[in-house]
Design a protein around this motif. Sequence first.
Motif, PDB file in Angstrom:
ATOM      1  N   ALA A 186      22.260 -14.494 -76.229  1.00 37.30           N
ATOM      2  CA  ALA A 186      22.885 -15.649 -76.346  1.00 37.30           C
ATOM      3  C   ALA A 186      24.271 -15.654 -76.222  1.00 37.30           C
ATOM      4  CB  ALA A 186      22.884 -15.847 -78.030  1.00 37.30           C
ATOM      5  N   GLN A 187      25.638 -14.406 -76.561  1.00 40.71           N
ATOM      6  CA  GLN A 187      26.491 -14.421 -76.149  1.00 40.71           C
ATOM      7  C   GLN A 187      26.398 -14.151 -74.208  1.00 40.71           C
ATOM      8  OE1 GLN A 187      28.765 -14.078 -77.614  1.00 40.71           O
ATOM      9  NE2 GLN A 187      30.412 -13.798 -75.666  1.00 40.71           N
ATOM     10  N   LYS A 188      25.599 -14.077 -73.420  1.00 42.35           N
ATOM     11  CA  LYS A 188      25.571 -14.298 -72.078  1.00 42.35           C
ATOM     12  C   LYS A 188      25.159 -15.187 -71.621  1.00 42.35           C
ATOM     13  CE  LYS A 188      22.992 -11.743 -67.728  1.00 42.35           C
ATOM     14  NZ  LYS A 188      22.177 -10.191 -67.952  1.00 42.35           N
ATOM     15  N   SER A 189      24.381 -15.815 -72.587  1.00 42.14           N
ATOM     16  CA  SER A 189      24.412 -17.447 -72.557  1.00 42.14           C
ATOM     17  C   SER A 189      25.486 -17.938 -72.324  1.00 42.14           C
ATOM     18  CB  SER A 189      23.235 -17.616 -73.203  1.00 42.14           C
ATOM     19  OG  SER A 189      22.675 -19.206 -72.631  1.00 42.14           O
ATOM     20  N   GLU A 190      26.434 -18.188 -73.315  1.00 42.49           N
ATOM     21  CA  GLU A 190      27.548 -18.773 -73.646  1.00 42.49           C
ATOM     22  C   GLU A 190      28.510 -18.455 -72.531  1.00 42.49           C
ATOM     23  OE1 GLU A 190      29.086 -17.385 -77.567  1.00 42.49           O
ATOM     24  OE2 GLU A 190      27.101 -18.563 -78.400  1.00 42.49           O
ATOM     25  N   ASP A 191      28.746 -16.982 -71.890  1.00 43.17           N
ATOM     26  CA  ASP A 191      29.556 -16.060 -71.423  1.00 43.17           C
ATOM     27  C   ASP A 191      29.136 -17.300 -69.649  1.00 43.17           C
ATOM     28  OD1 ASP A 191      30.885 -14.939 -73.171  1.00 43.17           O
ATOM     29  OD2 ASP A 191      29.453 -13.090 -72.779  1.00 43.17           O
ATOM     30  N   GLU A 192      27.780 -17.291 -69.420  1.00 45.12           N
ATOM     31  CA  GLU A 192      27.214 -18.178 -68.145  1.00 45.12           C
ATOM     32  C   GLU A 192      27.675 -19.222 -68.027  1.00 45.12           C
ATOM     33  OE1 GLU A 192      23.488 -17.177 -67.917  1.00 45.12           O
ATOM     34  OE2 GLU A 192      23.559 -14.547 -67.459  1.00 45.12           O
ATOM     35  N   GLU A 193      27.491 -20.259 -68.986  1.00 48.47           N
ATOM     36  CA  GLU A 193      27.559 -21.916 -69.488  1.00 48.47           C
ATOM     37  C   GLU A 193      29.436 -21.255 -69.445  1.00 48.47           C
ATOM     38  OE1 GLU A 193      26.206 -22.829 -73.117  1.00 48.47           O
ATOM     39  OE2 GLU A 193      23.781 -22.985 -72.163  1.00 48.47           O
ATOM     40  N   LEU A 194      30.139 -20.979 -70.230  1.00 44.16           N
ATOM     41  CA  LEU A 194      31.362 -20.911 -69.674  1.00 44.16           C
ATOM     42  C   LEU A 194      31.372 -20.563 -68.754  1.00 44.16           C
ATOM     43  CD1 LEU A 194      34.447 -21.104 -71.073  1.00 44.16           C
ATOM     44  CD2 LEU A 194      34.316 -18.828 -71.883  1.00 44.16           C
ATOM     45  N   GLN A 195      31.663 -19.811 -67.161  1.00 43.16           N
ATOM     46  CA  GLN A 195      32.188 -19.322 -65.927  1.00 43.16           C
ATOM     47  C   GLN A 195      32.057 -20.845 -65.210  1.00 43.16           C
ATOM     48  OE1 GLN A 195      33.899 -16.984 -65.736  1.00 43.16           O
ATOM     49  NE2 GLN A 195      34.075 -17.998 -63.321  1.00 43.16           N
ATOM     50  N   LEU A 196      30.183 -21.491 -65.422  1.00 37.52           N
ATOM     51  CA  LEU A 196      29.809 -22.477 -64.830  1.00 37.52           C
ATOM     52  C   LEU A 196      30.774 -23.500 -65.835  1.00 37.52           C
ATOM     53  CD1 LEU A 196      28.000 -23.425 -63.172  1.00 37.52           C
ATOM     54  CD2 LEU A 196      26.903 -24.187 -65.406  1.00 37.52           C
ATOM     55  N   PHE A 197      30.803 -23.795 -66.273  1.00 32.37           N
ATOM     56  CA  PHE A 197      32.493 -24.663 -66.976  1.00 32.37           C
ATOM     57  C   PHE A 197      33.246 -24.500 -65.786  1.00 32.37           C
ATOM     58  CE2 PHE A 197      35.839 -26.407 -69.767  1.00 32.37           C
ATOM     59  CZ  PHE A 197      35.105 -27.825 -69.436  1.00 32.37           C
ATOM     60  N   ARG A 198      34.105 -23.070 -66.008  1.00 36.95           N
ATOM     61  CA  ARG A 198      35.453 -23.105 -65.578  1.00 36.95           C
ATOM     62  C   ARG A 198      35.152 -23.224 -64.023  1.00 36.95           C
ATOM     63  NH1 ARG A 198      36.435 -17.687 -68.528  1.00 36.95           N
ATOM     64  NH2 ARG A 198      37.701 -18.265 -70.192  1.00 36.95           N
ATOM     65  N   ASP A 199      33.756 -23.062 -63.012  1.00 40.58           N
ATOM     66  CA  ASP A 199      33.575 -23.262 -61.595  1.00 40.58           C
ATOM     67  C   ASP A 199      33.915 -25.154 -61.569  1.00 40.58           C
ATOM     68  OD1 ASP A 199      33.684 -20.773 -61.479  1.00 40.58           O
ATOM     69  OD2 ASP A 199      31.414 -20.392 -60.979  1.00 40.58           O
ATOM     70  N   ASN A 200      33.170 -25.890 -62.636  1.00 39.35           N
ATOM     71  CA  ASN A 200      33.572 -27.008 -61.904  1.00 39.35           C
ATOM     72  C   ASN A 200      34.934 -27.267 -62.308  1.00 39.35           C
ATOM     73  OD1 ASN A 200      30.331 -26.875 -62.002  1.00 39.35           O
ATOM     74  ND2 ASN A 200      30.082 -27.429 -63.196  1.00 39.35           N
ATOM     75  N   CYS A 201      35.044 -27.514 -63.505  1.00 36.40           N
ATOM     76  CA  CYS A 201      36.570 -27.746 -63.770  1.00 36.40           C
ATOM     77  C   CYS A 201      37.568 -27.425 -62.083  1.00 36.40           C
ATOM     78  CB  CYS A 201      37.574 -26.996 -64.708  1.00 36.40           C
ATOM     79  SG  CYS A 201      36.427 -27.603 -66.160  1.00 36.40           S
ATOM     80  N   SER A 202      37.396 -25.801 -62.284  1.00 31.66           N
ATOM     81  CA  SER A 202      37.816 -25.198 -60.697  1.00 31.66           C
ATOM     82  C   SER A 202      38.155 -26.632 -59.821  1.00 31.66           C
ATOM     83  CB  SER A 202      38.151 -24.234 -60.118  1.00 31.66           C
ATOM     84  OG  SER A 202      38.357 -23.449 -59.178  1.00 31.66           O
ATOM     85  N   ASN A 203      35.998 -26.998 -58.968  1.00 27.58           N
ATOM     86  CA  ASN A 203      36.428 -27.488 -58.009  1.00 27.58           C
ATOM     87  C   ASN A 203      36.244 -29.413 -58.502  1.00 27.58           C
ATOM     88  OD1 ASN A 203      34.971 -25.286 -57.200  1.00 27.58           O
ATOM     89  ND2 ASN A 203      32.664 -26.391 -57.614  1.00 27.58           N
ATOM     90  N   LYS A 204      36.795 -29.355 -58.861  1.00 30.20           N
ATOM     91  CA  LYS A 204      37.489 -30.986 -59.355  1.00 30.20           C
ATOM     92  C   LYS A 204      38.553 -30.887 -59.792  1.00 30.20           C
ATOM     93  CE  LYS A 204      32.916 -32.263 -61.620  1.00 30.20           C
ATOM     94  NZ  LYS A 204      32.324 -33.122 -62.810  1.00 30.20           N
ATOM     95  N   GLN A 205      39.341 -30.265 -59.524  1.00 23.21           N
ATOM     96  CA  GLN A 205      40.975 -29.966 -59.737  1.00 23.21           C
ATOM     97  C   GLN A 205      41.489 -31.348 -58.657  1.00 23.21           C
ATOM     98  OE1 GLN A 205      42.337 -26.634 -59.467  1.00 23.21           O
ATOM     99  NE2 GLN A 205      42.405 -26.233 -62.079  1.00 23.21           N
ATOM    100  N   SER A 206      42.883 -32.199 -59.111  1.00 25.97           N
ATOM    101  CA  SER A 206      43.596 -32.865 -57.952  1.00 25.97           C
ATOM    102  C   SER A 206      44.141 -32.439 -57.256  1.00 25.97           C
ATOM    103  CB  SER A 206      44.587 -33.994 -59.271  1.00 25.97           C
ATOM    104  OG  SER A 206      45.586 -32.958 -59.967  1.00 25.97           O
ATOM    105  N   PRO A 207      44.094 -33.223 -56.063  1.00 22.53           N
ATOM    106  CA  PRO A 207      45.424 -32.940 -55.099  1.00 22.53           C
ATOM    107  C   PRO A 207      46.983 -32.323 -55.633  1.00 22.53           C
ATOM    108  CG  PRO A 207      44.093 -34.763 -54.864  1.00 22.53           C
ATOM    109  CD  PRO A 207      44.214 -34.275 -55.389  1.00 22.53           C
ATOM    110  N   SER A 208      47.122 -32.839 -56.236  1.00 25.04           N
ATOM    111  CA  SER A 208      48.122 -32.744 -57.631  1.00 25.04           C
ATOM    112  C   SER A 208      48.588 -31.267 -58.098  1.00 25.04           C
ATOM    113  CB  SER A 208      48.941 -34.036 -57.677  1.00 25.04           C
ATOM    114  OG  SER A 208      48.139 -33.974 -59.158  1.00 25.04           O
ATOM    115  N   LEU A 209      47.354 -30.757 -58.483  1.00 30.31           N
ATOM    116  CA  LEU A 209      46.995 -30.075 -59.297  1.00 30.31           C
ATOM    117  C   LEU A 209      47.040 -29.091 -58.488  1.00 30.31           C
ATOM    118  CD1 LEU A 209      46.892 -28.526 -62.245  1.00 30.31           C
ATOM    119  CD2 LEU A 209      45.070 -29.349 -61.899  1.00 30.31           C
ATOM    120  N   ASP A 210      46.018 -28.837 -57.112  1.00 29.93           N
ATOM    121  CA  ASP A 210      46.258 -27.885 -56.308  1.00 29.93           C
ATOM    122  C   ASP A 210      47.581 -27.195 -55.415  1.00 29.93           C
ATOM    123  OD1 ASP A 210      44.181 -27.615 -56.970  1.00 29.93           O
ATOM    124  OD2 ASP A 210      42.928 -28.519 -55.325  1.00 29.93           O
TER     125      ASP A 210
END
Length: 275
Positions: A186-210
């Motif tokens: 369960a902990q491993k699954s949570e870590d994977e979901e959190l990493q996936l969420f971080r990756d998605n957030c990183s890809n969706k950052q605005s140009p101004s934020l970049d």
Amino acid sequence: MFRVWILLSSLLLGVRAFMIYNTKSSLCLEDSATGEVLLKKCNIDSASQQWTWIDQGMLMCVASSNCLLAVQRKPLQAQPCRSSEVDAVQFAWDCDRDRLISKNTSMLLSVDGQHLILAHDSKHSKWRSLDVGDICQEKLTTTWKFVLLGLAFVCLLVGFLLLGMGAMASKNRKEIAKYKAAATLAQKSEDEELQLFRDNCSNKQSPSLDFQLQGNKSSPSNGELSELKAGNIMVMWKDGKTSCLYSDHAVEEEKQEEKQEEAELEADQAVKMME
């Protein structure tokens, strides 16, 4: 139940029966169908003449499973060893130097003619085992065998208890291991979901934020501030054109000097034409 216990004890411990005979009359003790204990001619094939020591110093006849009473009665009798009508102490005998002594009356088992009696002192009170000799030794051996049987029974119970506790402990260890594995998964699954969420957030950052992130990462230190040059900061306008936010003074001066040189050349040419 008591007879079953006696039978099991005899089988497990190898308790053997023996014949008891009087050294003076050479007659053996024999239990009868009426319960009276008689003195009879010794007969090896007679089960009624076979006796054995059991717990609490009781003498039991193998054929009837009755115990020899240690009380003054005429005639002397044998009754069920666990009779509710007779106290257990009335069956108890001591054995000392081939003499059977009643624990209840402290009297000796003796012979009076063809009958058994209890007497305080008598020349006819010595008894022997037909095959072994010493009936007191038989009692000692049998007593120790019963003690060992009791200890073996206790050890068996303890063994079963420990076996049950070991089985329960093993089951608990398996359950704990299962829970730990489930928690790790369960902990491993949570870590994977959190990493996936971080990756998605990183890809969706605005140009101004970049731009801000890049500006933060590339912001120069105080030592590097002097290396910045005019024209490094570019601005993109809505029409798509780009221009420097700040002009370069050196370039402007060069342009002005070029313009002045061009103006002087033009003036010189005009003067020459006028001449």
